[in-house]
Design a protein around this motif. Structure first.
Motif, PDB file in Angstrom:
ATOM      1  N   UNK A   1      -1.516  -0.256  -6.448  1.00  0.00           N
ATOM      2  CA  UNK A   1      -1.778  -0.868  -5.147  1.00  0.00           C
ATOM      3  C   UNK A   1      -2.094   0.163  -4.071  1.00  0.00           C
ATOM      4  N   UNK A   2      -1.954   1.415  -4.424  1.00  0.00           N
ATOM      5  CA  UNK A   2      -2.153   2.467  -3.424  1.00  0.00           C
ATOM      6  C   UNK A   2      -3.627   2.748  -3.172  1.00  0.00           C
ATOM      7  N   UNK A   3      -3.875   3.783  -2.452  1.00  0.00           N
ATOM      8  CA  UNK A   3      -5.247   4.170  -2.124  1.00  0.00           C
ATOM      9  C   UNK A   3      -5.865   4.907  -3.307  1.00  0.00           C
TER      10      UNK A   3
ATOM     11  N   UNK B   1       2.408  10.711   3.193  1.00  0.00           N
ATOM     12  CA  UNK B   1       2.505   9.255   3.278  1.00  0.00           C
ATOM     13  C   UNK B   1       2.562   8.788   4.718  1.00  0.00           C
TER      14      UNK B   1
ATOM     15  N   UNK C   1      -0.966   7.704   9.962  1.00  0.00           N
ATOM     16  CA  UNK C   1      -0.831   6.737   8.877  1.00  0.00           C
ATOM     17  C   UNK C   1       0.601   6.211   8.842  1.00  0.00           C
TER      18      UNK C   1
ATOM     19  N   UNK D   1     -12.172   5.786   4.612  1.00  0.00           N
ATOM     20  CA  UNK D   1     -11.108   6.038   5.592  1.00  0.00           C
ATOM     21  C   UNK D   1     -10.089   6.993   4.988  1.00  0.00           C
ATOM     22  N   UNK D   2      -9.382   7.722   5.848  1.00  0.00           N
ATOM     23  CA  UNK D   2      -8.397   8.671   5.316  1.00  0.00           C
ATOM     24  C   UNK D   2      -7.227   7.959   4.635  1.00  0.00           C
ATOM     25  N   UNK D   3      -6.448   8.763   3.939  1.00  0.00           N
ATOM     26  CA  UNK D   3      -5.260   8.245   3.251  1.00  0.00           C
ATOM     27  C   UNK D   3      -4.053   8.350   4.184  1.00  0.00           C
ATOM     28  N   UNK D   4      -2.908   8.622   3.544  1.00  0.00           N
ATOM     29  CA  UNK D   4      -1.708   8.901   4.312  1.00  0.00           C
ATOM     30  C   UNK D   4      -1.808  10.253   4.987  1.00  0.00           C
TER      31      UNK D   4
ATOM     32  N   UNK E   1       0.840  -1.216   0.000  1.00  0.00           N
ATOM     33  CA  UNK E   1       0.000   0.000   0.000  1.00  0.00           C
ATOM     34  C   UNK E   1       0.869   1.259   0.000  1.00  0.00           C
ATOM     35  N   UNK E   2       1.928   1.220   0.774  1.00  0.00           N
ATOM     36  CA  UNK E   2       2.739   2.429   0.885  1.00  0.00           C
ATOM     37  C   UNK E   2       3.944   2.427  -0.039  1.00  0.00           C
TER      38      UNK E   2
ATOM     39  N   UNK F   1     -10.372   6.663   1.031  1.00  0.00           N
ATOM     40  CA  UNK F   1     -10.319   5.348   0.385  1.00  0.00           C
ATOM     41  C   UNK F   1     -11.483   4.510   0.877  1.00  0.00           C
TER      42      UNK F   1
ATOM     43  N   UNK G   1       3.327  10.950  -3.673  1.00  0.00           N
ATOM     44  CA  UNK G   1       3.596  10.924  -5.104  1.00  0.00           C
ATOM     45  C   UNK G   1       2.585  11.811  -5.821  1.00  0.00           C
TER      46      UNK G   1
END
Lengths: 472, 539
Positions: free
Chosen positions: B23-25, B495, A338, B439-442, A254-255, B432, B351
């Motif tokens: 694969x990310x949010x 992140x 996070x 839910x929140x991201x990073x 994910x990260x 996401x 990113x």
């Protein structure tokens, strides 16, 4: 889909690997993956004990390369970071890997305890100085290993204090907006002052008068600097740093976009459930106690020493006990950001009701029914050096925004079981570490130094009764 | 099994979009303009085939950005942001006081002309451009006379501004489109762009024509080689120019503007230029640019082998999977038509992502009729992955201008799209999607700069945000995009980092000390204050 992939793997690699990993003598840690799903909801005592059993097995396991130990293409950094080239050697006492098991260092007097000088670790942020081979403080800060007994209560205290401070900020902002005037408030939680903030009607907060806490008002109770939020965060950090066991909740796809970020051939080395088991065990480790020596002279000296400890002002920072409202330990917790599994990342966090544990029943409660956590600390950072005394200002790097001469008040519970002393573990006696105090602790230290030898001895007698008595 | 079949099918039938897995949010957007109280369209005949912009800025000093949206032949509208932090986005329409209705508006950019406490607006029009001077509490006054500003009579489609050297007031650049009164119009009859520098009294009595001009649709002051001086980049529409090309004007440090040309290494590029966006993908101080067009989007980077003062650019859109050249869903394989383009981190993973508004000009048969907007999510390997469909922004509307803004101060960037002849879209970013809800991201960081004296918003300042080994940079700009601009908090995704160091290179070149700040905060950095302050929105 799973079946297809498994069949393919079997076809490609035959059965030999499966047979080896299934043997009783396989060089793998069986407790990894022992819990398939992350626990959720209120856990019964039996469920908690099950988690603790697995957590302890993980804490004491000597991880192997077949578990995924090693991080050839990852540094010790908290933020997933790759070195420019593969690290030269798997193990290095300086930059890590520097331990096979958590208990390799956390073992005095029992697993989960502190470490001797030999178990010191070398902290660097792991971004630039990630592959150093010297103990020169130019490259890292050398730190002793803290014990973890009672750490669940410590984290619970920190969470409640954070809620208090944030609430005070919210109220100040609300008042400023309502009145149209700046509002300056003292930040106080559990009778500990963290300075002042000033809120203005436009929603701005002046943070320049804060004292001993980060600007986001989060009490970070762990590490000698007080810069780690939770057992979970520390576990994820340390697993990577010391063992190269990367938790997927931060180093996973994910990260990082990679299943195997450290490129050691093993994916998802620690699942969230594995980390939960480790957290459950650490969070439920018993609190240290005040030991009653059988020696009557020691008993008497300790009793008087406790009074001197208070009289000399030591308890202004080493608070005897702090009140705790709730014994429900939520994991993941409410404060982590996070990168560490937090409450947004799960449908329902697990709740460990620590009141189920026998050792908790012996903790005192105050008139309000709050549990008095006898930590001998205040979860606040203080300046610990001054121009006349800079023995504890021996580091070159600030850590995570905290200056080199500022440390969180060490919790003294368990002190009698965890010599040597000081953040570098380089003070062999209590007398020496007390005399090393400067800065905010100068007046207390002066009182100690100016006291008759008998009184100093009585303080040592008292401190030596603060012990970790039982492992369970 | 179904998934496998679907994947195989996608690979065979649509090889152009076989791209890296993401694969990310994926941000989840929900369109709620109507719920939010925005009922507005950009409409009109030929002159309004282009344009359709919006300005996002704070007109009542509550730090919650309000909106001014162009209406074409319909009146432009002002919407006051009434959202509470973390809750539904809400706006309240209010009259543009003291000015009456303003029609023939193609776009608008916020700017503080006179260094007071209130943000002003540069309103672009088919006809005379108009300065609206902010008076506070979302009230405005027409101020062309106040600034001795000649709004001209052109068909203006782009704007940019910069404070040159020690100037107390900004230098303005206007992108003009077709000279609709010239013989032979519309083909080959491009109106000259205009550069307006202030005199010492802050008046604009010295307009300069930037000739030649080639029917420009976006313009941007940019410090392309990181030497601390801003030049002027222009993107031009080959549909109407003859012999034109993309332009970079050397402003000669306040002197007479000259075009960079082949002798300088500037390569002739001819596209249907619609919008310009700037970022710095590798934080080397030398910006990279996205140019929207019909068909391929360009993603330009300064050639590694170029000499220091040579603007030699290399297109890397293909290698980064960012061409966005045709619709990513549906069965229309005709080329896309791109408009507003902007870099932003929609999922807070550090990113940068790339948003492109898409939409057929007006029944152009050679181009896709249904042309969803792009949300190209940045990947760890530097490439992009199209996630517009999964994100929920692929509406069958004809996008033009856009604003990317955290309208409800929840730490997640929302998106406003001005569509031609269709309702404005307001996409709230919910975060996401999980099995237990959104839910929140990073982690994130929002930074507001307060400069001393002139140039209050620190236009031209460069912000560096360092987390671990990663440095993200952002230049505070007014300009680019498609007829749309913003001022206010600048958003960074952090992140997994829970803290960051921030340094500012102020517009005059002075560097700030490092500010140490914690994630998930709105941070205000005042040049005269050594400490960062945090701002908390009303809840």
């Amino acid at each position: 889909m799973k079946t297809v992939i498994c069949s393919l793997i079997l076809m490609l690699f035959g059965q030999q690997g499966v047979a080896q990993s299934d043997t009783a003598w396989a060089e793998k840690t069986p407790s990894i993956g022992a819990i398939e799903n992350i626990p959720h909801g209120l856990q019964s005592k039996t469920q908690l004990e099950h988690l603790r059993t697995i957590g302890e097995a993980l804490f004491t396991a000597q991880f192997t390369e077949k578990d995924g130990a090693g991080r050839p293409m990852a540094t010790q950094a908290i933020i997933p970071t790759k070195p420019r080239r593969a690290l030269r050697q798997t193990f290095a006492r300086t930059s890590g890997l520097d331990a096979n098991a958590c208990s390799s260092c956390h073992n005095q007097p029992f697993d989960g305890g502190a470490g001797d000088f030999v178990a010191n670790v070398f902290l660097s942020e792991g971004f630039n100085n990630h592959d150093f081979d010297t103990t020169d403080p130019e490259f890292s800060n050398e730190r002793g290993t803290n014990h973890l007994f009672g750490s669940g209560l410590i984290e619970l205290l920190a969470r409640e204090m954070t809620v208090d401070l944030v609430s005070q900020r919210t109220r100040a902002l609300s008042n400023a907006r309502d009145t149209g005037s700046a509002v300056r408030v003292a930040l106080i939680t559990k009778d500990i002052s963290f300075g002042h903030i000033t809120a203005t009607p436009d929603g701005m907060v002046d943070l320049s008068e804060l004292d001993g806490v980060d600007t986001d008002l989060v009490i970070r109770p762990f590490s000698q600097k007080g810069v780690m939020t939770s057992l979970r965060q520390f576990t994820v950090n340390a697993s990577n740093h010391h063992h190269g066991m990367q938790a997927s909740e931060r180093f996973g796809v994910r990260w990082t976009g990679e299943q195997d970020f450290d490129e050691d051939g093993y994916e998802n080395e620690f699942s969230p459930a594995d980390v939960s088991a480790l957290v459950a065990w650490q969070a439920s480790l018993p609190a240290p106690t005040v030991w009653q020596p059988s020696d009557g002279a020691w008993q008497d000296a300790a009793q008087i020493g406790a009074e001197h400890f208070d009289d000399f002002g030591c308890t202004s920072c080493h608070r005897t006990a702090l009140p705790l409202n709730s014994l429900h330990f939520y994991d993941p917790g409410p404060v982590d950001a996070a990168g560490t599994l937090n409450q947004h990342d799960v449908a329902k966090p697990a709740i460990y009701d620590l009141s189920q544990l026998d050792w908790v029943k012996s903790l005192e409660r105050n008139e309000q029914g709050q549990v008095m956590v006898p930590l001998f600390g205040d979860l606040k950072r203080h300046k610990i050096t001054d121009p006349e005394n800079e023995l504890l200002g021996n580091e070159l790097f600030s850590q995570r925004f905290v200056g080199r001469d500022i440390f969180m008040t060490a919790e003294l519970w368990g002190l009698g079981s965890t010599a040597p002393y000081g953040h570098r573990n380089d003070f062999t006696t209590l007398d020496a570490i007390i005399r090393a105090h400067g800065g905010s602790a100068k007046s207390s230290k002066d009182s100690y130094e100016n006291a008759p030898e008998k009184q100093r001895s009585e303080i040592v007698a008292f401190l030596k009764t603060l012990r970790i008595e039982v492992a369970e | 099994m179904k998934t496998i079949v679907a994947l195989v099918s996608l690979t065979i039938t649509n090889p152009a979009f076989a791209q890296s897995e993401f694969f990310g949010d994926v941000p989840q957007f929900v369109e709620q303009a109507e719920i939010a109280g925005i009922d507005h369209q950009y409409r009109g005949p030929f002159e309004y085939f282009v344009g359709g912009g919006a300005a996002s800025f704070d007109c009542n000093n509550d730090r919650m950005n309000d909106l001014f949206i162009a209406g074409g032949e319909m009146p432009a509208k002002l919407f006051r942001n009434t959202s509470k932090a973390g809750q539904d986005i809400t706006f309240s329409e209010q009259p543009i006081s003291a000015t009456g209705e303003i029609t023939k508006v193609t776009g608008a950019y916020p700017i503080n002309f006179d260094n007071d406490a209130h943000v002003d607006l540069m309103v672009l029009r088919v006809g005379q451009n108009q300065i609206l001077r902010g008076l506070g509490d979302c009230t405005f006054a027409k101020a062309n006379d106040h600034f001795v500003f000649d709004g001209g009579d052109a068909w203006t489609t782009g704007f940019s501004a910069i404070w040159e050297q020690d100037a107390a007031n900004p230098t303005l650049a206007f992108a003009n489109y077709i000279d609709r009164d010239a013989p032979g119009s519309p083909w080959g009859t491009c109106e000259d762009n205009v550069l307006a520098r202030p005199n010492p009294n802050g008046e604009y009595d010295q307009n300069q024509s930037l000739s030649p001009s080639f029917c420009s649709l976006s313009i941007m002051f940019t410090d392309w080689n990181n030497r601390g001086q801003f030049d002027l980049r222009v993107t031009n529409d080959r549909q109407y120019h003859r012999g034109g090309y993309e332009q970079l004007w050397n402003l000669n440090n306040g002197g007479r503007p000259e075009q960079f040309d082949a002798r300088d290494g500037w390569q002739k590029l001819i596209i249907w230029g619609m919008g310009i966006a700037q970022t710095d993908l590798n934080a080397d101080g030398r910006p990279d640019y996205a140019l929207s067009s019909m068909g391929d989007t360009m993603l330009q980077t300064l050639d590694e082998d170029a000499e220091e003062d040579s603007p030699i650019y290399r297109d890397m859109a293909y290698e980064r999977a960012a061409t966005a050249h045709r619709p990513y869903q549906g069965d229309d394989l005709k080329p896309s038509t791109g408009w507003h383009t902007e870099f932003a981190d929609f999922n807070n993973d550090t990113r940068t992502d790339l948003y492109i508004a898409k939409g057929n000009v007006e029944r152009m048969p050679d181009f896709a009729e249904v042309d969803p907007d792009n949300m190209l999510m940045g990947l760890p390997n530097g490439k992009f992955s199209e996630q517009g469909g999964a994100a929920g922004i692929a509406l069958p509307r004809r996008g033009r201008g856009a604003v990317i803004e955290d309208f409800n101060a929840d730490g997640m960037l929302d998106l406003l799209v001005v569509n031609r002849e269709e309702p404005v879209s307001l996409f709230r970013n919910l975060g996401r999607k999980t099995e237990w809800g959104y839910a929140p991201f990073g982690n994130f960081l929002a930074v507001e700069l307060r400069n001393t004296g002139v140039n209050r918003n620190a236009v031209g300042a460069k912000i560096s945000v360092k987390t671990g080994n990663l440095t993200q940079t952002h230049t505070v700009q007014i300009g680019g995009g498609h007829a749309s601009g913003r001022l206010g908090f600048i958003h960074f995704g952090l992140g997994v980092a829970e803290r960051a160091q921030v340094r500012i290179k102020w517009p005059d070149g002075d560097w700030s000390q490092p500010y140490r700040v914690f994630a998930n905060n709105f941070v205000v950095l005042d040049r005269d204050d050594p400490d960062a302050k945090y701002w908390y929105p009303a809840r």
